[in-house]
Design a protein around this motif. Structure first.
Motif, PDB file in Angstrom:
ATOM      1  N   ARG A  10     -81.862 -67.646  20.450  1.00  0.00           N
ATOM      2  CA  ARG A  10     -83.217 -67.440  19.837  1.00  0.00           C
ATOM      3  C   ARG A  10     -83.067 -66.167  18.924  1.00  0.00           C
ATOM      4  NH1 ARG A  10     -88.044 -69.035  24.202  1.00  0.00           N
ATOM      5  NH2 ARG A  10     -87.397 -71.155  24.504  1.00  0.00           N
ATOM      6  N   LYS A  11     -82.016 -66.101  18.266  1.00  0.00           N
ATOM      7  CA  LYS A  11     -81.881 -64.938  17.466  1.00  0.00           C
ATOM      8  C   LYS A  11     -81.444 -65.371  15.824  1.00  0.00           C
ATOM      9  CE  LYS A  11     -80.192 -61.672  20.805  1.00  0.00           C
ATOM     10  NZ  LYS A  11     -79.253 -60.469  21.350  1.00  0.00           N
ATOM     11  N   VAL A  12     -81.752 -64.589  15.051  1.00  0.00           N
ATOM     12  CA  VAL A  12     -81.660 -64.886  13.554  1.00  0.00           C
ATOM     13  C   VAL A  12     -80.195 -64.584  13.452  1.00  0.00           C
ATOM     14  CG1 VAL A  12     -81.964 -64.093  11.268  1.00  0.00           C
ATOM     15  CG2 VAL A  12     -83.661 -64.163  12.947  1.00  0.00           C
ATOM     16  N   GLY A  13     -79.475 -65.301  12.613  1.00  0.00           N
ATOM     17  CA  GLY A  13     -77.946 -65.199  12.147  1.00  0.00           C
ATOM     18  C   GLY A  13     -77.561 -64.068  11.121  1.00  0.00           C
ATOM     19  N   GLN A  44     -88.713 -72.176  14.713  1.00  0.00           N
ATOM     20  CA  GLN A  44     -89.596 -71.329  14.382  1.00  0.00           C
ATOM     21  C   GLN A  44     -89.412 -70.781  13.024  1.00  0.00           C
ATOM     22  OE1 GLN A  44     -89.123 -68.102  17.212  1.00  0.00           O
ATOM     23  NE2 GLN A  44     -88.445 -66.830  15.416  1.00  0.00           N
ATOM     24  N   GLU A  45     -90.219 -70.278  12.108  1.00  0.00           N
ATOM     25  CA  GLU A  45     -89.813 -70.045  10.867  1.00  0.00           C
ATOM     26  C   GLU A  45     -89.255 -68.648  10.794  1.00  0.00           C
ATOM     27  OE1 GLU A  45     -92.500 -70.656   6.823  1.00  0.00           O
ATOM     28  OE2 GLU A  45     -93.136 -68.862   8.004  1.00  0.00           O
ATOM     29  N   VAL A  46     -88.219 -68.700   9.996  1.00  0.00           N
ATOM     30  CA  VAL A  46     -87.464 -67.573   9.719  1.00  0.00           C
ATOM     31  C   VAL A  46     -87.583 -66.894   8.459  1.00  0.00           C
ATOM     32  CG1 VAL A  46     -85.227 -66.476   9.912  1.00  0.00           C
ATOM     33  CG2 VAL A  46     -86.139 -68.091  11.856  1.00  0.00           C
ATOM     34  N   ILE A  47     -88.025 -65.739   8.187  1.00  0.00           N
ATOM     35  CA  ILE A  47     -87.967 -64.977   6.997  1.00  0.00           C
ATOM     36  C   ILE A  47     -86.881 -63.853   6.851  1.00  0.00           C
ATOM     37  CG2 ILE A  47     -89.298 -63.956   5.141  1.00  0.00           C
ATOM     38  CD1 ILE A  47     -91.641 -65.180   6.181  1.00  0.00           C
ATOM     39  N   ALA A  48     -86.232 -63.990   5.723  1.00  0.00           N
ATOM     40  CA  ALA A  48     -84.970 -63.063   5.618  1.00  0.00           C
ATOM     41  C   ALA A  48     -84.700 -62.495   4.179  1.00  0.00           C
ATOM     42  CB  ALA A  48     -83.784 -63.664   6.165  1.00  0.00           C
ATOM     43  N   ASN A  49     -84.124 -61.852   3.993  1.00  0.00           N
ATOM     44  CA  ASN A  49     -83.613 -61.322   2.410  1.00  0.00           C
ATOM     45  C   ASN A  49     -82.342 -61.207   2.004  1.00  0.00           C
ATOM     46  OD1 ASN A  49     -86.554 -60.380   1.954  1.00  0.00           O
ATOM     47  ND2 ASN A  49     -86.274 -58.520   3.362  1.00  0.00           N
ATOM     48  N   ALA A  50     -81.407 -61.622   2.953  1.00  0.00           N
ATOM     49  CA  ALA A  50     -80.047 -61.431   2.207  1.00  0.00           C
ATOM     50  C   ALA A  50     -79.878 -62.529   1.115  1.00  0.00           C
ATOM     51  CB  ALA A  50     -79.181 -61.884   3.524  1.00  0.00           C
ATOM     52  N   SER A  51     -78.967 -62.007   0.378  1.00  0.00           N
ATOM     53  CA  SER A  51     -78.481 -62.682  -0.932  1.00  0.00           C
ATOM     54  C   SER A  51     -77.170 -63.490  -0.527  1.00  0.00           C
ATOM     55  CB  SER A  51     -78.164 -61.902  -1.930  1.00  0.00           C
ATOM     56  OG  SER A  51     -79.375 -61.339  -2.772  1.00  0.00           O
ATOM     57  N   PHE A  52     -76.599 -64.705  -1.037  1.00  0.00           N
ATOM     58  CA  PHE A  52     -75.467 -65.297  -0.867  1.00  0.00           C
ATOM     59  C   PHE A  52     -74.483 -65.381  -2.287  1.00  0.00           C
ATOM     60  CE2 PHE A  52     -77.258 -68.732   2.215  1.00  0.00           C
ATOM     61  CZ  PHE A  52     -77.251 -67.850   3.249  1.00  0.00           C
ATOM     62  N   SER A  53     -73.155 -64.809  -2.086  1.00  0.00           N
ATOM     63  CA  SER A  53     -72.462 -64.858  -3.085  1.00  0.00           C
ATOM     64  C   SER A  53     -71.317 -65.858  -2.645  1.00  0.00           C
ATOM     65  CB  SER A  53     -71.794 -63.463  -3.397  1.00  0.00           C
ATOM     66  OG  SER A  53     -72.965 -62.376  -3.446  1.00  0.00           O
ATOM     67  N   PHE A  54     -71.061 -66.600  -3.445  1.00  0.00           N
ATOM     68  CA  PHE A  54     -70.095 -67.722  -3.302  1.00  0.00           C
ATOM     69  C   PHE A  54     -68.958 -67.563  -4.330  1.00  0.00           C
ATOM     70  CE2 PHE A  54     -73.996 -69.596  -2.297  1.00  0.00           C
ATOM     71  CZ  PHE A  54     -73.795 -70.099  -1.140  1.00  0.00           C
ATOM     72  N   VAL A  55     -67.826 -67.102  -3.902  1.00  0.00           N
ATOM     73  CA  VAL A  55     -66.469 -66.687  -4.880  1.00  0.00           C
ATOM     74  C   VAL A  55     -65.400 -67.872  -4.440  1.00  0.00           C
ATOM     75  CG1 VAL A  55     -67.267 -64.471  -5.131  1.00  0.00           C
ATOM     76  CG2 VAL A  55     -65.650 -64.931  -3.326  1.00  0.00           C
ATOM     77  N   GLY A  56     -64.638 -68.342  -5.518  1.00  0.00           N
ATOM     78  CA  GLY A  56     -63.651 -69.092  -5.236  1.00  0.00           C
ATOM     79  C   GLY A  56     -62.768 -69.196  -6.242  1.00  0.00           C
ATOM     80  N   THR A  63     -74.793 -73.047  11.203  1.00  0.00           N
ATOM     81  CA  THR A  63     -76.350 -72.666  11.519  1.00  0.00           C
ATOM     82  C   THR A  63     -76.235 -71.454  12.143  1.00  0.00           C
ATOM     83  OG1 THR A  63     -76.946 -74.994  11.002  1.00  0.00           O
ATOM     84  CG2 THR A  63     -78.502 -73.552  11.693  1.00  0.00           C
ATOM     85  N   ALA A  64     -75.841 -71.445  13.582  1.00  0.00           N
ATOM     86  CA  ALA A  64     -75.962 -70.450  14.448  1.00  0.00           C
ATOM     87  C   ALA A  64     -75.606 -69.115  14.001  1.00  0.00           C
ATOM     88  CB  ALA A  64     -75.370 -70.931  15.794  1.00  0.00           C
ATOM     89  N   THR A  65     -74.319 -68.838  13.256  1.00  0.00           N
ATOM     90  CA  THR A  65     -73.935 -67.751  12.734  1.00  0.00           C
ATOM     91  C   THR A  65     -74.342 -67.382  11.709  1.00  0.00           C
ATOM     92  OG1 THR A  65     -72.084 -68.663  11.741  1.00  0.00           O
ATOM     93  CG2 THR A  65     -71.624 -67.782  14.045  1.00  0.00           C
ATOM     94  N   LEU A  66     -74.843 -68.119  10.709  1.00  0.00           N
ATOM     95  CA  LEU A  66     -75.093 -67.802   9.337  1.00  0.00           C
ATOM     96  C   LEU A  66     -76.709 -67.782   9.347  1.00  0.00           C
ATOM     97  CD1 LEU A  66     -74.652 -67.335   6.302  1.00  0.00           C
ATOM     98  CD2 LEU A  66     -74.734 -69.733   6.370  1.00  0.00           C
ATOM     99  N   LEU A  67     -77.393 -68.697  10.019  1.00  0.00           N
ATOM    100  CA  LEU A  67     -78.884 -68.603   9.791  1.00  0.00           C
ATOM    101  C   LEU A  67     -79.527 -68.536  11.105  1.00  0.00           C
ATOM    102  CD1 LEU A  67     -78.570 -71.966   7.617  1.00  0.00           C
ATOM    103  CD2 LEU A  67     -79.360 -69.794   6.751  1.00  0.00           C
ATOM    104  N   TYR A  68     -79.461 -69.076  12.318  1.00  0.00           N
ATOM    105  CA  TYR A  68     -80.238 -69.174  13.694  1.00  0.00           C
ATOM    106  C   TYR A  68     -79.644 -69.576  14.409  1.00  0.00           C
ATOM    107  CZ  TYR A  68     -84.529 -68.532  16.322  1.00  0.00           C
ATOM    108  OH  TYR A  68     -85.401 -68.172  17.321  1.00  0.00           O
ATOM    109  N   ASN A  69     -79.539 -68.971  15.774  1.00  0.00           N
ATOM    110  CA  ASN A  69     -79.152 -69.430  16.888  1.00  0.00           C
ATOM    111  C   ASN A  69     -80.145 -69.840  17.750  1.00  0.00           C
ATOM    112  OD1 ASN A  69     -77.838 -69.767  19.590  1.00  0.00           O
ATOM    113  ND2 ASN A  69     -76.389 -68.539  18.954  1.00  0.00           N
ATOM    114  N   ASN A  70     -80.460 -71.161  17.868  1.00  0.00           N
ATOM    115  CA  ASN A  70     -81.371 -71.785  18.607  1.00  0.00           C
ATOM    116  C   ASN A  70     -81.234 -71.425  20.368  1.00  0.00           C
ATOM    117  OD1 ASN A  70     -83.339 -72.776  17.277  1.00  0.00           O
ATOM    118  ND2 ASN A  70     -82.323 -74.936  17.005  1.00  0.00           N
ATOM    119  N   ALA A  71     -79.894 -71.461  20.694  1.00  0.00           N
ATOM    120  CA  ALA A  71     -79.646 -71.261  22.216  1.00  0.00           C
ATOM    121  C   ALA A  71     -79.948 -69.858  22.617  1.00  0.00           C
ATOM    122  CB  ALA A  71     -78.175 -71.433  22.458  1.00  0.00           C
TER     123      ALA A  71
END
Length: 695
Positions: free
Chosen positions: A272-275, A315-327, A262-270
């Protein structure tokens, strides 16, 4: 140069490069493609072979001398201290620090986060303040001990474009036809579109060609032009799945190793920065099957973000990044679509439940893309990677005009539900951006895009329908309406005739009779009638080949659907004579008993000699007694001239079989093996089947 090369050089003067040079140097220098293209345009802007070779050597020398690798940061800093200054190729960011009321530069691989920079550099190049940019940077050493920094930037020359003029790009696109522009895009990412139109013999019969194959490659670019897009591709190794996200765009990042928090990808609570979602246009997850979720709440937050581009983490976070899953997918696709127990999402981690799967907008069939080798790389010109990436980044941020075009022209069928509609419209919008960035496609071109988008969403929904025990995802027959009002249902080619996918078992109670996915639940009193009618409608003539070692071709999988409604069955097979072959025939009879429609069976076979014929007569008599108890009359006869192997059914279907019923590999006398009971798990010998309707 061919005609497209000449046209591309004429329309986009100064923004093209020979892509084969990039490929050749890439083998010797593991540097992002857009960095190499910058250097090539500087040293190899010529058609003279000797000058090109000299330019290539110069590029390699520059990379060797100036490109900083992450593990060489200490040596790079020492070099600056010893020499006083040195020029590097690196990605540079500039941040404003409120407490100090000044800007500091940070170079990723150089390893220093406190480099003094003159304001003229970030005023002229605003990208330095917006996520950073690649540049040629001359770093000097500060010998004044009283200062609180050791390095400062003496000169900076961007490798990426400092500004992008969208009107030039759009006007240039108008000079090309649809097919020409698709080829330009493919050449710009280093691929050879000509081989996709005329594939070599070794792959011609195993993979699609022409527009379909080209769309497969282009669809990998969708997350780079469409914000908050959830893309998945599963396929064999070596098809270049991750290349598009690690090399093509500086606005995309590839997360390798399968780790996500969660911290690196989405949000780091400690902190207080968006991932990462706040800094990239696209985040690609490599080897999604091995993906490990560190935090228990990461998946839930991912679900929220994938659904609407926002989530709450204190806090509410709004972002635009797309997710691509390849395997990777190692199983036989044909086996999976014909299996009632497994589906094409079999390689996904367990944490990727139906809620995550439902958020996939497009499922690219990676098994339809051949493995990459030298013949798939172009030797022609293409747009400079950074220029194309800038164009895509511009369209990533601008949606309204494209959405208006799609909403105005697209009318979807009744089976398209909420998330289906969002997925299809987003995919169509993205493909219009890539292929028709400045105008409306023709009716035929638009319909081709729509059908391709619907297929990608249907592939997602089919897998969820197989997994869900109720009918939540049963409306899989997604459709659209043409401008003249014709409704067209779109199918996935790999599963169109696979009953296990089109009519999956929902409960043990109705396992013998599958209802159509787009009808209301079947009344139990009318099961047999409705089932027979459904089979007649959905079954199609087909030919297919089974290769040595394939699994998933039990008698039930191959024959059962065509046996429905057949009251009489005639099997002509010269090789029902050995003990194991007679047991195979008995297993086939068991399928007929389970279907319940057969009243008469006739077997025509052969024997090696009179002794074998006598022994087999006794065996067939025992089978006849057993079948009589199940209401089936069994007759058999021996022939001395029989050669063909064919199954003739009274419902009008005939099935020619290359090896008859004896197409499974021998277990070598070892009966403690997987596949001894479940023939879907037993490896096959090479054979073929031709299923046709007698008219």
């Amino acid at each position: 140069m061919d005609s497209l090369d000449k046209k591309l050089n004429e329309v986009f003067t100064g923004k093209v490069v020979r892509k084969d040079l990039v490929h050749h140097i890439k083998k010797a220098a593991n540097v992002p493609s857009f960095v190499l293209e910058f250097l090539l345009s500087k040293y190899c802007a010529t058609d003279d072979p000797a000058e090109i070779e000299a330019g290539k050597r110069a590029v390699l020398e520059v990379v060797e001398s100036n490109y900083v690798r992450p593990d060489e940061s200490n040596r790079a800093q020492s070099k600056v201290q010893q020499q006083g200054r040195h020029k590097f190729i690196d990605k540079i960011h500039v941040k404003y620090y409120e407490r100090e009321r000044r800007h500091w530069a940070e170079m990723e691989n150089f390893g220093s986060k406190r480099i003094a920079i003159n304001e003229k550099f970030y005023k002229e190049n605003e990208k330095l303040l917006e996520g950073g940019m690649w540049a040629e940077v001359t770093i000097a050493h500060n010998d004044i001990e009283e200062d609180n920094y050791a390095f400062y930037i003496e000169d900076l020359r961007p490798i990426q474009l400092s500004r992008f003029n969208e009107s030039i790009y759009f006007e240039g696109r108008e000079q090309f036809t649809r097919d020409e522009w698709i080829d330009v895009i493919l050449r710009s990412v280093g691929l050879n579109p000509e081989i996709m139109d005329n594939p070599p013999a070794e792959i011609k019969d195993r993979f699609p060609s022409g527009l379909r194959l080209k769309l497969h490659f282009i669809s990998r670019l969708i997350p780079l032009v469409q914000n908050n897009f959830n893309f998945i591709e599963l396929g064999p190794r070596g098809t270049g799945k991750s290349y598009f996200y690690s090399e093509f765009s500086p606005f995309s990042t590839l997360l390798s190793g399968g780790q996500a928090s969660t911290a690196t990808l989405l949000y780091n609570n400690a902190r207080r920065k968006v991932g990462a979602v706040g800094f990239w246009d696209n985040i690609a997850f490599d080897e999604v099957g091995n993906m490990k979720i560190k935090d228990s709440d990461t998946i839930q937050i991912m679900k929220d973000y994938m659904a609407n581009g926002r989530f709450s983490r204190g806090q509410e976070v709004i972002a635009n990044a797309s997710f691509s899953f390849v395997g990777n997918i190692d199983q036989s696709v044909d086996q999976l679509v014909n299996s009632y127990e497994h589906d094409l999402f079999v390689t996904l981690p367990k944490a990727f439940d139906l809620a995550i799967q439902d958020r996939f907008f497009f499922f690219l069939p990676g098994w339809e893309i051949p493995k990459m080798d030298n013949k798939f790389f172009t030797e022609s010109f293409g747009l400079i990677t950074d220029y194309m990436a800038e164009a895509f980044h511009y369209m990533f941020k601008h949606n309204k005009d494209y959405v208006d075009v799609v909403n105005k022209r697209l009318k979807l069928g009744a089976s398209v539900q909420g998330r289906d509609e969002l997925a299809i419209k987003k995919t169509v919008t993205a493909l219009v951006k890539i292929i028709h960035p400045s105008g409306d496609p023709s009716e035929e071109e638009f319909n081709e895009i729509v059908e391709y988008a619907i297929e990608g969403r249907r592939r997602v929904k089919e897998q969820m329908n197989k997994r869900k025990p109720d009918d939540e995802f049963a409306l899989i027959n997604l459709s659209y309406f043409t401008s003249d009002g014709e409704e067209r249902v779109v199918y996935c080619p790999e599963s169109r005739y696979a009953q296990a996918t089109q009519n999956p078992r929902k409960t043990e109670e109705n396992s013998a009779a599958f209802k159509h996915s787009d009808t209301s639940p079947i009344d139990k009193k009318e099961v047999s009638i409705n089932t027979i009618q459904e089979k007649k409608v959905s079954l199609e003539e087909k030919r297919f080949k089974v290769y040595y070692g394939d699994t998933g071709y039990s008698y039930e999988t191959v024959f059962k659907d065509y046996l429905v409604g057949a009251s009489e069955v005639v099997l002509e097979d010269a090789y029902v004579r050995q003990r194991h072959q007679i047991l195979n025939f008995l297993r086939f009879c068991e399928i007929l008993v389970r279907v319940g429609d057969c009243k008469k069976i006739k077997l025509i076979t052969c024997a090696d000699d009179d002794v074998q014929q006598k022994d087999n007569t006794l065996a067939f008599d025992q089978i006849a007694d057993n079948l009589f108890d199940h209401g089936i009359e069994f007759r058999f006869e021996f022939s001395k001239t029989l050669h063909d192997r064919e199954l003739k059914l009274s419902n009008g279907w005939n099935i020619k079989m290359g090896r008859g019923l004896d197409y499974f590999q021998s277990l070598g006398g070892n009966y403690l093996q997987i596949g001894i009971s479940d023939y879907d798990l037993r490896p096959c010998l090479e054979t073929s089947f031709d299923i046709y309707k007698v008219r």
